[in-house]
Design an enzyme around this catalytic site. Sequence first.
Site, PDB file in Angstrom:
ATOM      1  N   GLY A  54      32.269 -19.396  76.526  1.00  0.00           N
ATOM      2  CA  GLY A  54      31.219 -19.212  75.532  1.00  0.00           C
ATOM      3  C   GLY A  54      31.736 -19.187  74.117  1.00  0.00           C
ATOM      4  N   GLY A  55      31.438 -18.083  73.390  1.00  0.00           N
ATOM      5  CA  GLY A  55      31.819 -17.959  71.991  1.00  0.00           C
ATOM      6  C   GLY A  55      30.647 -18.239  71.065  1.00  0.00           C
TER       7      GLY A  55
ATOM      8  CG  ASP B 132      35.702 -12.363  78.331  1.00  0.00           C
ATOM      9  OD1 ASP B 132      35.297 -11.195  78.474  1.00  0.00           O
ATOM     10  OD2 ASP B 132      35.668 -12.965  77.235  1.00  0.00           O
TER      11      ASP B 132
ATOM     12  CG  ASP C 221      32.140 -14.337  73.620  1.00  0.00           C
ATOM     13  OD1 ASP C 221      31.096 -13.774  73.237  1.00  0.00           O
ATOM     14  OD2 ASP C 221      33.117 -14.520  72.886  1.00  0.00           O
TER      15      ASP C 221
ATOM     16  CD  GLU D 226      29.756 -14.331  70.295  1.00  0.00           C
ATOM     17  OE1 GLU D 226      29.414 -14.468  69.091  1.00  0.00           O
ATOM     18  OE2 GLU D 226      30.937 -14.219  70.641  1.00  0.00           O
TER      19      GLU D 226
ATOM     20  CE1 TYR E 190      34.725  -9.587  66.952  1.00  0.00           C
ATOM     21  CE2 TYR E 190      36.384  -8.001  67.638  1.00  0.00           C
ATOM     22  CZ  TYR E 190      35.654  -9.144  67.885  1.00  0.00           C
ATOM     23  OH  TYR E 190      35.834  -9.841  69.043  1.00  0.00           O
TER      24      TYR E 190
END
Length: 359
Positions: free
Chosen positions: A75-76, A110, A112, A114, A189
């Site tokens: 992902g990302g 993992d 991710d 988003e 963050y």
Amino acid sequence: MMTGQPVLGAYFAGTDENTHPIDALPIGLLTHVFYAFATIENGHLRLPPHAPAHLAALAALKQADPGLRTVLSIGGWGAGGFSDAALTPRSRTGFVDESLALAAGFDGLDLDWEFPVSGGPAELTHRPQDRRNLTQLARELRHQLGPARLLTAALPAGRLQAGGTYDPAESYELAALAGLLDWVNLMTYDFGTGFAPIATFNAPLAEVAQDPLEAGLRRWNNVTGAVDYYEHHGVPRDKLVLGVPFYGQGFRVASAGEQAGLYQPQVGTVEVGDWRDIKRDLLPDSAWHRHRHPVARSPWLYHPGTQTFVSYEDAQSIEERSAFAARHGLRGAFTWQLAADDDEHTLLTAMTRPFQPEA
């Protein structure tokens, strides 16, 4: 308090053309490397173009450091395809099968995404049912991976995202996910990005009363608040791995104000790069004035000539965040990302120090 070995991790971006950050990683410094990112393209999973060289370097590193575990991250930011992949039993089965095949040389996966439902780039497909579908997808992945391989997810903390104000619980069934995942990589963050109307900190450790963000959002829009929020929503602290950023955020501001640009209206973002760029280009330049906030526990730079504000983290602030994680019983700490550190591994050393036996 946390029991067992802590997680000390770093993402490595597959967009990096060389393998030096992997080759130069000291043995024993990290417990996990997350290789980022596989993406969903035309309904199928793909590795980054430089993956063959990267995977060979990771294999060599694991041979030299048998305790290291590698995890494939999918992902990302800006990566689409998740909503369709998670939509139906058939699409989920296809995603799981391809994920397991692609991650054959890794110790786990993992996720991710988003983001499910809302918060990510507007052009990406998203649906109200994403929230439940992600849980179902994670459940199937957990079953197929078995107990010996890892399943983690990178989940957001920032309360200002692409669509405005944001609540992670509206995107994720947090308690249910916590029961399926080995742990959550909490992205503590990006609290202050181009989505914020003011120049503010990227990763403030605690709530700052002078922050003009509306109080209900400000409470959670910091490292301490994000951890409290996730725990309140059913994620145990020993399933939270704290994220620390090795990059900066820059803003042009309308005026210096009373605190060298801090909390001033921003009139545009500025690319300032990673820690290694800031250390090389900005810190030695006397035109940039250094400051440090006693509550946010973060440094910042201000350039009066260009009215530019830069939020970043250094060894002191990184160690303070990792010490917070260790002191409050979190599972460990991780960073985005490995190649952003300097050649001396200043920030990685600071991140791992509070979890070392002698600390």
